[in-house]
Scaffold this motif. Structure first.
Motif, PDB file in Angstrom:
ATOM      1  N   TYR A  37       0.822  -1.199   0.000  1.00 20.59           N
ATOM      2  CA  TYR A  37       0.000   0.000   0.000  1.00 20.59           C
ATOM      3  C   TYR A  37       0.865   1.262   0.000  1.00 20.59           C
ATOM      4  O   TYR A  37       2.036   1.233   0.389  1.00 20.59           O
ATOM      5  CB  TYR A  37      -0.923   0.011   1.222  1.00 20.59           C
ATOM      6  CG  TYR A  37      -1.856  -1.163   1.287  1.00 20.59           C
ATOM      7  CD1 TYR A  37      -2.968  -1.234   0.452  1.00 20.59           C
ATOM      8  CD2 TYR A  37      -1.631  -2.214   2.182  1.00 20.59           C
ATOM      9  CE1 TYR A  37      -3.827  -2.321   0.506  1.00 20.59           C
ATOM     10  CE2 TYR A  37      -2.488  -3.303   2.231  1.00 20.59           C
ATOM     11  CZ  TYR A  37      -3.587  -3.351   1.389  1.00 20.59           C
ATOM     12  OH  TYR A  37      -4.434  -4.428   1.436  1.00 20.59           O
ATOM     13  N   SER A  80       0.676   3.594   2.067  1.00 22.89           N
ATOM     14  CA  SER A  80       1.073   3.883   3.453  1.00 22.89           C
ATOM     15  C   SER A  80       2.387   3.191   3.806  1.00 22.89           C
ATOM     16  O   SER A  80       3.161   3.695   4.620  1.00 22.89           O
ATOM     17  CB  SER A  80      -0.024   3.449   4.428  1.00 22.89           C
ATOM     18  OG  SER A  80      -0.304   2.070   4.298  1.00 22.89           O
ATOM     19  N   LEU A  91      -7.633   8.333  -7.230  1.00 26.13           N
ATOM     20  CA  LEU A  91      -6.339   7.732  -6.939  1.00 26.13           C
ATOM     21  C   LEU A  91      -5.185   8.723  -7.041  1.00 26.13           C
ATOM     22  O   LEU A  91      -4.119   8.501  -6.464  1.00 26.13           O
ATOM     23  CB  LEU A  91      -6.085   6.548  -7.874  1.00 26.13           C
ATOM     24  CG  LEU A  91      -6.634   5.211  -7.392  1.00 26.13           C
ATOM     25  CD1 LEU A  91      -6.375   4.119  -8.416  1.00 26.13           C
ATOM     26  CD2 LEU A  91      -6.024   4.824  -6.059  1.00 26.13           C
ATOM     27  N   GLU A 131      -4.023   9.987  -3.855  1.00 21.44           N
ATOM     28  CA  GLU A 131      -3.234   9.005  -3.108  1.00 21.44           C
ATOM     29  C   GLU A 131      -1.797   8.949  -3.613  1.00 21.44           C
ATOM     30  O   GLU A 131      -0.848   9.047  -2.827  1.00 21.44           O
ATOM     31  CB  GLU A 131      -3.866   7.617  -3.221  1.00 21.44           C
ATOM     32  CG  GLU A 131      -3.106   6.524  -2.497  1.00 21.44           C
ATOM     33  CD  GLU A 131      -3.835   5.190  -2.531  1.00 21.44           C
ATOM     34  OE1 GLU A 131      -4.614   4.923  -1.594  1.00 21.44           O
ATOM     35  OE2 GLU A 131      -3.635   4.424  -3.496  1.00 21.44           O
ATOM     36  N   THR A 179     -13.326   2.557   2.135  1.00 19.69           N
ATOM     37  CA  THR A 179     -11.865   2.541   2.039  1.00 19.69           C
ATOM     38  C   THR A 179     -11.420   1.414   1.108  1.00 19.69           C
ATOM     39  O   THR A 179     -11.055   0.330   1.536  1.00 19.69           O
ATOM     40  CB  THR A 179     -11.210   2.368   3.428  1.00 19.69           C
ATOM     41  OG1 THR A 179     -11.753   1.197   4.055  1.00 19.69           O
ATOM     42  CG2 THR A 179     -11.474   3.562   4.303  1.00 19.69           C
ATOM     43  N   SER A 217      -9.509   7.827  -0.969  1.00 21.52           N
ATOM     44  CA  SER A 217      -8.098   7.506  -0.802  1.00 21.52           C
ATOM     45  C   SER A 217      -7.603   8.294   0.396  1.00 21.52           C
ATOM     46  O   SER A 217      -8.104   9.390   0.678  1.00 21.52           O
ATOM     47  CB  SER A 217      -7.290   7.846  -2.050  1.00 21.52           C
ATOM     48  OG  SER A 217      -7.398   9.219  -2.349  1.00 21.52           O
ATOM     49  N   SER A 250      -0.798   9.501   2.334  1.00 25.31           N
ATOM     50  CA  SER A 250       0.341   8.587   2.454  1.00 25.31           C
ATOM     51  C   SER A 250       1.546   9.344   3.005  1.00 25.31           C
ATOM     52  O   SER A 250       2.601   9.382   2.392  1.00 25.31           O
ATOM     53  CB  SER A 250       0.666   7.975   1.091  1.00 25.31           C
ATOM     54  OG  SER A 250      -0.451   7.346   0.545  1.00 25.31           O
TER      55      SER A 250
END
Length: 420
Positions: free
Chosen positions: A91, A93, A129, A132, A296, A375, A378
């Protein structure tokens, strides 16, 4: 004698050319891809890597299966010590852990390059996206989405028919359904299992109107969400919801035995569902009745690492990522191997893709919630926030007072977001 001298000279030349050829072959840069996929997914990657390797003479990609247990921590240790992989699949993250140390490649420097860039990149992914992939604190792209999955509701269809239950579509409906199962089956059947406590907690806070991460102030936005924590804690301590699967890390095993009536888990878990003596079905994950609807959705994809003095490895890793995701037929095939949807527009247009998604009820259940998909940032600390949310659910299930459990979670999150 002259003929022998000519032959000797020719032989020497052939040998020299052979040595040069070997040297040239040895100059190919090796790129390692560490992964923990299923055997079928591993085989797809191996085939993709072999085709990529044969298509050019600069890089050799090696697909290397790794133990699932401790994978991310093992990768982190290896990367920090300069002996890690060039690519992993995870991911955004997870990529955020490496940004401040400069250990991940700036993929945007390749993506928008005139020679090796991805053509029409800004039109190749859904709009949500981009927040993100562009959400890293340094403004660069360090991850690309490779496959779209999400949590769905698995339920025992036979049990639902026996008890004349309606499939819940809201969280309130879910609680009532859980109460009906518990009243009928007592302690023999767990009404609702949670494979993804982090995502459930995120969703509940978002649907209550709270911000997840306030990037400007480097703190979480759900510090006042005690009512959400209390509601979740109430279901957990009443035995209606459960985070822990008695027989494994996921609820599929216990669901298969009939010990669990419903569970909230990944659509990618379908291959592990083998019900013993009953029929099962899937449905979209429950959602809120409030105006703050949220889902999510999960987008895992390649993270490319960067090592000092090894720029060729990073560029080679990017080239393989580009081949895997931006080549429509390869990207579409990867989605099928993952039993996932592809976020790449060109791959979605490959013949057979729509039929594949339509043939997978679990993917249709995810697709039903993509209109409310979100999203999440990050930034540094995002991964630690996910861990803190998991610990919040564990604490609530253990009976910790919601205010205390939430305060502990918020403190850990804020410290991580502020680099403390």
């Amino acid at each position: 004698m002259k003929m022998r001298s000519v032959l000797a000279a020719l032989l020497a030349l052939v040998m020299l050319l052979g040595v040069v050829g070997v040297a040239a072959a040895d100059e190919k840069t090796t790129v390692s891809f560490w992964e923990t996929f299923t055997d079928a997914q591993h085989e797809y990657l191996v085939k993709a890597a072999a085709d990529f390797n044969a298509s050019q003479d600069k890089y050799t990609v090696e697909i290397q299966q790794q133990p699932t247990k401790g994978f991310t921590s093992n990768v982190y240790t290896a990367v920090v010590n300069g002996v890690g992989p060039d690519i992993i699949f995870n991911y955004a993250s997870e990529a955020s852990k490496y940004v401040s140390a400069g250990l991940v490649a700036n993929l945007d420097e390749y993506i928008y390059d005139e020679e090796i860039g991805i053509e029409n990149f800004d039109e190749q992914l859904p709009e949500y996206l981009f927040s993100e992939i562009n959400g890293f604190e340094d403004g660069h792209i360090h991850y690309l989405p490779g496959a779209t999955t999400g949590p769905i509701l698995y339920y025992n269809k036979t049990l639902f028919e026996e008890l004349n239950l309606t499939v819940p579509s809201t969280w309130e409906d879910l609680v009532e359904t859980c109460k009906a199962v518990k009243a009928a089956k007592g302690e023999d059947v767990l009404p609702f299992g949670i494979d993804s406590p982090i995502d459930l907690a995120q969703t509940l806070f978002l649907e209550a109107g709270y911000t997840y991460i306030d990037t400007e102030n480097k703190c979480v936005g759900f510090a006042e969400g005690e009512k959400v924590a209390a509601w979740l804690g109430e279901q957990l301590t009443a035995g209606l919801f459960s985070k822990d699967a008695p027989s494994g890390g996921y609820f599929s095993d216990d669901f298969n035995t009939g010990k669990v009536a419903m569970y909230y888990g990944s659509c990618a878990g379908v291959p592990y569902i083998k019900p013993n003596g009953f029929e099962y079905a899937v449905a979209p994950a429950p959602s809120s009745t409030s105006e703050y609807k949220s889902y999510t959705i999960w987008n895992r994809g390649p993270i490319v690492f960067k090592y000092e003095g090894q720029d060729a490895r990073a560029e080679g890793a990017y080239e393989f990522v580009k081949y895997l995701l931006a080549t429509p037929e390869i990207s579409e095939g990867w989605a099928e191997a993952m039993i996932a949807m592809t976020p790449w527009v060109a791959a979605q247009q490959v013949e057979g893709y729509e039929a594949f998604v339509a043939s997978q009820p679990a993917l249709a259940a995810v697709q039903a919630r993509t209109d409310i998909a979100v999203s999440l940032p990050s930034v540094t600390g995002a991964s630690e926030c996910r861990d803190a949310l998991k610990n919040l659910v564990v604490a609530l299930q253990g009976g910790t007072e919601p205010a205390t459990a939430l305060a502990d979670c918020v403190a850990v999150c804020n410290a991580a977001l502020q680099g403390k």
